[in-house]
Design an enzyme around this catalytic site. Structure first.
Site, mmCIF file in Angstrom:
data_model
loop_
_atom_site.group_PDB
_atom_site.id
_atom_site.type_symbol
_atom_site.label_atom_id
_atom_site.label_comp_id
_atom_site.label_asym_id
_atom_site.label_seq_id
_atom_site.Cartn_x
_atom_site.Cartn_y
_atom_site.Cartn_z
ATOM 1 N N ASN A 110 8.627 63.427 -0.728
ATOM 2 C CA ASN A 110 10.038 63.373 -1.136
ATOM 3 C C ASN A 110 10.912 64.354 -0.353
ATOM 4 O O ASN A 110 11.995 63.999 0.099
ATOM 5 C CB ASN A 110 10.161 63.641 -2.639
ATOM 6 N N THR A 155 56.245 44.975 14.659
ATOM 7 C CA THR A 155 55.931 45.103 13.231
ATOM 8 C C THR A 155 55.910 43.674 12.714
ATOM 9 O O THR A 155 56.671 42.835 13.215
ATOM 10 C CB THR A 155 56.984 45.932 12.460
ATOM 11 N N HIS A 156 55.067 43.379 11.768
ATOM 12 C CA HIS A 156 54.901 42.003 11.262
ATOM 13 C C HIS A 156 54.589 41.035 12.403
ATOM 14 O O HIS A 156 54.924 39.852 12.322
ATOM 15 C CB HIS A 156 56.147 41.516 10.522
ATOM 16 N N SER A 277 32.460 29.219 28.631
ATOM 17 C CA SER A 277 32.152 28.174 27.661
ATOM 18 C C SER A 277 31.179 27.187 28.292
ATOM 19 O O SER A 277 31.222 26.948 29.497
ATOM 20 C CB SER A 277 33.449 27.462 27.259
ATOM 21 N N LYS A 283 37.344 28.289 30.666
ATOM 22 C CA LYS A 283 37.382 29.352 29.668
ATOM 23 C C LYS A 283 36.822 30.686 30.162
ATOM 24 O O LYS A 283 35.830 30.739 30.882
ATOM 25 C CB LYS A 283 36.586 28.930 28.414
ATOM 26 N N GLU A 290 35.466 40.183 20.175
ATOM 27 C CA GLU A 290 35.260 39.402 18.941
ATOM 28 C C GLU A 290 34.009 39.874 18.198
ATOM 29 O O GLU A 290 33.992 39.962 16.974
ATOM 30 C CB GLU A 290 35.139 37.911 19.279
ATOM 31 N N TYR A 317 13.776 61.907 -7.172
ATOM 32 C CA TYR A 317 13.478 60.848 -6.211
ATOM 33 C C TYR A 317 13.084 59.554 -6.919
ATOM 34 O O TYR A 317 12.353 59.552 -7.908
ATOM 35 C CB TYR A 317 12.326 61.257 -5.269
ATOM 36 N N LYS A 325 17.259 53.547 4.798
ATOM 37 C CA LYS A 325 16.902 53.611 6.226
ATOM 38 C C LYS A 325 17.385 52.435 7.053
ATOM 39 O O LYS A 325 18.095 52.619 8.049
ATOM 40 C CB LYS A 325 15.396 53.795 6.365
#
Ligand code: ARG
Length: 461
Positions: A110, A155-156, A277, A283, A290, A317, A325
């Site tokens: 422990n 903003t927004h 892609s 692409k 992402e 414990y 872990k």
């Protein structure tokens, strides 16, 4: 199945139970810490006369041999041991015989596992700080290089006021500086040694806890043996700090993805940090950004999971705590790869400054400055706001920017406008005049950059 505790049992553990209970498949990662802790424990047992000097020397030599053999691939950590602690002890006894059986004197798994985790987390805090330092240096470079790279601030998600790329990056610089110092704070609280707490109530042997704490580079021993074996606050604090880092990286990723989109085109990610892609030949996707954004969820999950695991555990414990872990290891691995990849991605991306500039010119980002111009000429702000509102409406109708309207058109809406309005609402003026502390103007920015330079010098010294 090699178990440390067979004595009072008359039956073999069921195979499913054994596998369910075992932690070796993941806690083998703690081998170095386990051995380091055991060496300190043996050193102290020798110094206090609990074991002889010869036993101590033989234990330490045996432990070093195990570490070397595993590191060099000559000894495999297999699933026949319950956990890394059993693996080390069994191997030690194989190597050095009876002296090996004395290593566990005055110690429990422990306090042993609590120590291993602290040593591990302590090292990872330092390693993550180092990766953040590299990221901060990259951001600092971009800040210095882009003091007059104009772009719209939003903003927004609507164009609001012009800023510079340097100023925008400066916002992330502040976030990651906080992350860095947050890790330093965690270090200060966690750097106390639980070894010697025993199973939960200390031991009757005359252990020198100050000695083991100091041998292992801790500030001192922890002060309550029950807390020592059941405290996982430092893991939760680290997961929480990592979650905040991931949140920052995720917000930044979101902006990178937007800026890199065909519509914005503010930046172009390097080929080496983009992917293609399988069907669409044109692409070039920002997969790294992402994935960083996506992995944030998994790190938050680990934090929630451990908080939930800990909330019902009575002292001291309980085996539930073994669950710390995999959550910690996975989150640490995740944040480290995310910071490194992110640093590479943003240091190789190209800025399309013309596109940013053009975008800042359109969309009335300088409307506040036009209102401020009127205020400087005696118009109360609320009236100026209304006048510029009408002006914007007029300009939208004509399909023009404020800058493109003639002085006659401007005067039609307010006679206060004079020829100097055009300078006053140029991007350069809009930025140059904003010099309150923390604003994007050059004087304000140079103070912040000097401050960041001091910060970086301090953390790299
Ligand atoms: N594998 C255990 C853990 O990670 C080690 C401590 C085991 N202690 C015990 N009393 N079963 O928590």
């Amino acid at each position: 199945m090699a178990q440390l505790w067979g004595g009072r049992f008359t039956k073999e553990t069921d195979k499913l139970v054994y596998d369910f209970n075992a932690s070796i498949s993941f806690d083998k990662r703690l081998l170095k810490q386990d051995i380091e802790g055991s060496i300190a424990h043996a050193t102290m047992l020798g110094a206090t006369g609990i074991i002889t000097e010869e036993e101590k020397a033989s234990i330490i030599e045996g432990l070093k041999g195990i570490l070397m053999d595993v590191t060099e691939g000559n000894l495999l950590i297999t699933n026949e041991y319950e956990d890394v602690h059993s693996f080390v002890e069994a191997n030690l006894i194989d190597r050095i015989g009876d002296a090996g059986k004395k290593l566990h004197t005055g110690r429990s798994r422990n306090d042993q596992v609590a120590l291993d985790m602290r040593l591990y987390v302590r090292q990872e805090v330092t390693d993550i700080k180092y990766l953040l330092q590299k990221l901060l240096q990259t951001l600092h470079g971009q800040m210095k290089n882009n003091l007059d790279t104009y772009m719209p601030g939003f903003t927004h998600m609507q164009k609001a006021q012009p800023v510079t790329f340097s100023h925008h990056i400066g916002a992330y610089m502040e976030m990651f500086k906080r992350d860095y110092t947050r890790l330093s704070d965690i270090y200060e609280r966690l750097n106390y040694c639980p070894l010697g707490a025993g199973a939960l109530a200390g031991t009757t042997y005359p252990l020198d806890r100050d000695m083991t704490a100091s041998l292992l580079g801790f500030y001192g021993p922890t002060l309550n043996s029950m807390d020592s074996v059941s405290d996982r606050d430092y893991v939760i604090e680290l997961l929480s700090a990592i979650s905040i880092i991931m949140m920052h990286l995720s917000r930044f990723s979101e902006e990178i993805i937007t800026w890199n989109s065909n519509e914005y085109g503010f930046i172009e990610l390097d080929d080496s940090y983009s992917t293609g892609s399988s069907i669409m030949p044109q692409k070039k996707n920002p997969d790294i950004a992402e994935l960083v954004r996506g992995k944030t969820g998994r790190v938050y999950g680990a934090l929630m999971s451990l908080l939930t695991t800990m909330k019902g555990i009575p002292l001291a414990y309980n085996k539930d705590m073994q669950e710390d872990k995999e959550l910690a290891f996975d989150s640490i691995d995740t944040v480290k790869s995310c910071i490194s990849l992110f640093t590479g991605m943003i240091s190789t991306m190209k800025l399309n400054k013309d596109r940013m500039n053009e975008s800042a010119m359109k969309g009335f980002a300088n409307a506040t400055d036009a209102a401020d111009y009127l205020v400087k000429h005696g118009v109360p702000f609320r009236d100026a706001h209304g006048i510029i509102g009408r002006l914007v409406l007029y300009a939208i109708d004509k399909g023009k920017a404020i800058d493109d309207l003639t002085l006659d058109e401007l005067k039609e809406i307010s006679p206060v406008f004079e020829e100097d309005i055009y300078d006053a609402i140029s991007l350069k003026e809009c930025i140059d005049k904003r010099n309150t502390i923390g604003a994007p103007g050059p004087d304000a920015m140079s103070k912040v950059i000097a401050e960041n330079e001091r910060f970086l010098a301090k953390i790299t010294s």
